[in-house]
Write an enzyme that holds these catalytic residues in place. Structure first.
Site, PDB file in Angstrom:
ATOM      1  N   GLU A 163     -12.632  -2.815  16.225  1.00 34.99           N
ATOM      2  CA  GLU A 163     -10.917  -3.944  17.127  1.00 34.99           C
ATOM      3  C   GLU A 163     -10.346  -3.636  18.690  1.00 34.99           C
ATOM      4  O   GLU A 163     -10.499  -2.523  19.134  1.00 34.99           O
ATOM      5  CB  GLU A 163      -9.590  -3.740  15.780  1.00 34.99           C
ATOM      6  CG  GLU A 163     -10.570  -4.998  14.734  1.00 34.99           C
ATOM      7  CD  GLU A 163      -9.243  -5.411  13.573  1.00 34.99           C
ATOM      8  OE1 GLU A 163      -8.985  -4.546  13.507  1.00 34.99           O
ATOM      9  OE2 GLU A 163      -9.784  -5.999  11.915  1.00 34.99           O
ATOM     10  N   ARG A 190       1.054  -0.523  18.252  1.00 33.08           N
ATOM     11  CA  ARG A 190       0.143  -0.481  16.689  1.00 33.08           C
ATOM     12  C   ARG A 190      -1.656  -0.991  17.269  1.00 33.08           C
ATOM     13  O   ARG A 190      -0.962  -2.144  17.466  1.00 33.08           O
ATOM     14  CB  ARG A 190       0.840  -1.058  15.500  1.00 33.08           C
ATOM     15  CG  ARG A 190      -0.212  -0.732  14.544  1.00 33.08           C
ATOM     16  CD  ARG A 190      -0.209  -1.338  13.512  1.00 33.08           C
ATOM     17  NE  ARG A 190      -0.251  -2.139  13.150  1.00 33.08           N
ATOM     18  CZ  ARG A 190      -0.903  -3.174  12.967  1.00 33.08           C
ATOM     19  NH1 ARG A 190      -2.001  -2.843  12.245  1.00 33.08           N
ATOM     20  NH2 ARG A 190      -0.532  -4.342  12.530  1.00 33.08           N
ATOM     21  N   HIS A 211       3.671 -10.256  14.298  1.00 33.65           N
ATOM     22  CA  HIS A 211       3.068  -9.806  12.789  1.00 33.65           C
ATOM     23  C   HIS A 211       2.966  -9.029  12.503  1.00 33.65           C
ATOM     24  O   HIS A 211       2.985  -8.288  11.153  1.00 33.65           O
ATOM     25  CB  HIS A 211       1.210  -9.669  14.070  1.00 33.65           C
ATOM     26  CG  HIS A 211       0.509  -8.743  12.932  1.00 33.65           C
ATOM     27  ND1 HIS A 211      -0.272  -9.964  12.033  1.00 33.65           N
ATOM     28  CD2 HIS A 211      -0.652  -8.118  13.126  1.00 33.65           C
ATOM     29  CE1 HIS A 211      -1.259  -9.621  11.289  1.00 33.65           C
ATOM     30  NE2 HIS A 211      -1.653  -8.032  12.055  1.00 33.65           N
ATOM     31  N   VAL A 250       0.976  -1.091   0.380  1.00 33.91           N
ATOM     32  CA  VAL A 250      -0.049  -0.162  -0.044  1.00 33.91           C
ATOM     33  C   VAL A 250       0.647   1.313  -0.132  1.00 33.91           C
ATOM     34  O   VAL A 250       0.910   2.321  -0.456  1.00 33.91           O
ATOM     35  CB  VAL A 250      -1.134   0.164   1.262  1.00 33.91           C
ATOM     36  CG1 VAL A 250      -0.650   0.137   2.237  1.00 33.91           C
ATOM     37  CG2 VAL A 250      -1.759   1.073   1.030  1.00 33.91           C
ATOM     38  N   ALA A 251       2.168   1.011   1.001  1.00 35.50           N
ATOM     39  CA  ALA A 251       2.964   2.638   1.089  1.00 35.50           C
ATOM     40  C   ALA A 251       3.373   3.055  -0.496  1.00 35.50           C
ATOM     41  O   ALA A 251       3.577   3.632  -1.307  1.00 35.50           O
ATOM     42  CB  ALA A 251       3.868   2.300   2.161  1.00 35.50           C
ATOM     43  N   ARG A 262      -3.588  -4.802  21.834  1.00 39.63           N
ATOM     44  CA  ARG A 262      -2.523  -6.662  21.801  1.00 39.63           C
ATOM     45  C   ARG A 262      -1.756  -7.270  22.589  1.00 39.63           C
ATOM     46  O   ARG A 262      -1.598  -8.406  22.349  1.00 39.63           O
ATOM     47  CB  ARG A 262      -2.588  -6.227  20.012  1.00 39.63           C
ATOM     48  CG  ARG A 262      -3.316  -6.566  18.883  1.00 39.63           C
ATOM     49  CD  ARG A 262      -2.555  -6.160  17.582  1.00 39.63           C
ATOM     50  NE  ARG A 262      -3.733  -6.481  17.037  1.00 39.63           N
ATOM     51  CZ  ARG A 262      -3.381  -6.057  15.324  1.00 39.63           C
ATOM     52  NH1 ARG A 262      -2.677  -5.903  14.793  1.00 39.63           N
ATOM     53  NH2 ARG A 262      -5.025  -6.695  15.043  1.00 39.63           N
TER      54      ARG A 262
END
Ligand code: SIN
Length: 553
Positions: free
Chosen positions: A127, A396, A361, A21-22, A299
């Site tokens: 989330e 994150r 991850h 994507v970047a 997370r």
């Protein structure tokens, strides 16, 4: 593309390494102003982006959510988010997502009881650590694949973008104290390229080079990341002298499938967003003991809780995702990709307990950049997971990564344009042709990669302590020496380059984790279990001398 005067290497205005994507978002921005070459070591579309399931977090339409999204991002980052970076992310996010929609990305839309679309209103889910439903998704649980599809198609429509697929960057070329291009070589189709000589090496000059080659999940034995995530761009930048930052912060996703013989397939956090419980081997809903947000806690908290509940009396016991009570959602329709994968392994979301455990991850750290993707070396820019702006701090917030790629990919491109660096003319110099590894050397290479990944999992995983981290450093140094031995006599190739990149990233993670003698976010030190703001409310920076210092940003 300019082929240059006879004595010059070929040149392009902008070289983009990576097609997630970047990289693609940056390429689109650059294409209005110059020739762009996007280099990817596999076919277009194969990237970490493609595998993102849950969605893309973006402030809800009413505008008031921008502040809340900022608060959630900062809170999840456990005292280390660089606030200006988070402000940029949340305030520029909706513009970037609106562009994606304009370029053909189909996010899931709300419908009435008869299936009619409700005026372009998108479905939003929630989330971990988000205070409300703000996550857009596509095809249920295939958000990354849809964004990647639309961005690839849009980039292909830009006449000034060219793609070099199955091509790897073997070195960033520096001159006059800046990056002035890169050496490229064929990477061969996956598997077939292993250990084979790289084809037709080439030195490509560029006015500016963007590293957007993603993360390095393959540095750990257990990861949700695809095979391409070997940290190549991070290692190339470090080799060229760029600073790395926050490398100790590797996020472990709490719920990867834990089934003997199956890959560590990601089981999206959106499952918990739609109501999934976590249960231990005794059937207890254990998150009550760990965090008031229960299964939707940050997370790092959930991942450590699963690890603790799963480790009973020295044995690894299963922990489960449980959706059997969720009756208001058609689970197979909402999660078609996950349902299909589980069905291949004899499991059904709606009626089975699904065994899970954490897996590596996402790398919060990376190549240190300013808010516009500038690294510590002129001519070299970075964006997305390969970069570290400080936007994620120590942990994150779920589904902020696709947004990061879009926002900071566009900003890096704008900086590359604004800096307007000239091409540097050099005598054409062909990179050295690589020689193939023998079959025995290939075997040795694969065994070394396995040793490195398993040492990282054991010594620099979810729970860390000094003696174990130092043991990890010793194992990494042995692997590094073995790889250097294999590389002697100009023997190289895609797999050896990947292994050397993994080793460089492993060293950076281990050294940074040794230096941070506190616990914060994804970095938990059993020997220093508390957060220590006075000494460590700062970012770790690993310079060209490979030493770690801490800096307040
Ligand atoms: C997930 O779907 O759980 C992954 C999303 C993310 O990593 O942000």
């Amino acid at each position: 593309m300019e082929t240059g005067a006879a004595a010059d290497s070929p040149a392009v205005d902008f070289l983009v390494v990576g097609a997630g994507v970047a990289g693609l978002r940056a390429a689109v921005e650059l294409a209005g102003h110059g020739d762009v070459l996007v280099v990817t070591k596999e076919s277009l579309g194969e990237s970490n982006t493609h595998y993102a399931q849950g969605g893309i977090a973006v402030a809800a339409e009413d505008g008031a959510d921008v502040g809340l999204h900022l608060e959630d991002t900062v809170r999840a980052g456990d005292g280390l988010v660089y606030p200006p970076a988070a402000q940029v992310l949340v305030s520029q996010g909706s513009l970037r997502v609106a562009e994606l929609i304009e370029w053909g990305t189909n996010f899931d839309e709300a419908t009435d009881s008869e299936g009619r679309r409700l005026n372009g209103r998108f479905l939003r889910t929630r989330e971990g650590a988000h205070s409300l439903e703000r996550i857009l998704h596509a095809n249920g649980d295939a958000t990354g694949a849809e964004i990647s599809r639309a961005l690839v198609a849009h980039a292909r429509r830009q006449p000034r973008i060219r793609f070099a697929e199955w091509t790897q960057v073997t070195r960033l070329v520096t001159a006059e104290r800046r990056v002035m291009g890169a050496e490229l070589a064929g990477a061969g189709p996956a598997g077939a390229g292993s250990g084979q000589p790289v084809a037709a090496p080439l030195r490509m000059r560029a006015r500016a080079v963007l590293v957007a080659s993603g993360g390095a999940g393959q540095v750990y034995a257990e990861t949700t990341n695809p095979a391409v995530a070997t940290g190549d761009g991070i290692a190339l930048a470090a080799e060229a002298g760029a600073e790395l930052a926050d490398m100790e912060f590797y996020q472990f996703h709490p719920t990867a499938l834990a089934l003997e013989g199956a890959p560590r397939f990601l089981l999206s956090e959106a499952l918990r967003g739609e109501g999934a419980y976590l249960r231990n081997g005794r059937g207890e809903r254990f998150m009550e003991r760990y965090h008031p947000q229960l299964e939707l806690a940050p997370r790092d908290v959930v991942a450590r809780a699963i690890a603790r509940e799963g480790a009973v009396e020295g044995e690894a016991r299963p922990v489960y995702l449980d959706m059997r009570h969720v009756k208001n959602v058609d689970l197979h329709r909402r999660f078609p990709g996950i349902s299909a994968f589980l069905a291949r392994h004899g499991l059904d979301l709606a009626c089975d307990l699904i065994p899970v455990r954490p897996a590596a991850h996402y790398l919060m750290g990376g190549i240190r950049t300013d808010l516009s993707g500038r690294t510590s070396i002129a001519g070299l820019y970075a964006a997305g997971e390969a970069a570290c702006t400080g936007v994620h701090g120590a942990n994150r917030l779920a589904s902020n990564s696709l947004l990061e790629g879009l926002v900071f990919g566009a900003r890096a491109a704008q900086a590359m344009l604004a800096d307007a660096l000239p091409l540097i003319h050099t005598e054409s110099e062909m990179p050295q042709e690589a020689k193939p590894l023998s079959a025995a050397e290939e075997q040795h290479l694969e065994a070394t990669i396995v040793r490195l990944r398993s040492a990282m999992w054991t010594h620099a995983g979810l729970l860390r302590e000094e003696s174990s981290l130092r043991e990890g450093l010793a194992r990494q140094a042995e692997c590094d020496a073995a790889l250097a031995g294999l590389a002697m006599g100009a023997k190289r190739g895609r797999r050896l380059s990947e292994a050397q990149a993994l080793s460089r990233v492993a060293e950076a993670i281990l050294k940074s984790a040794v230096a941070r003698t506190e616990s914060r976010g994804a970095h938990f030190r059993s020997d220093y279990p508390r957060r220590d703001d006075q000494n460590f409310g700062r970012h770790s920076v690993l310079g060209a001398n490979r030493e770690v210092i801490f800096e307040r940003w």
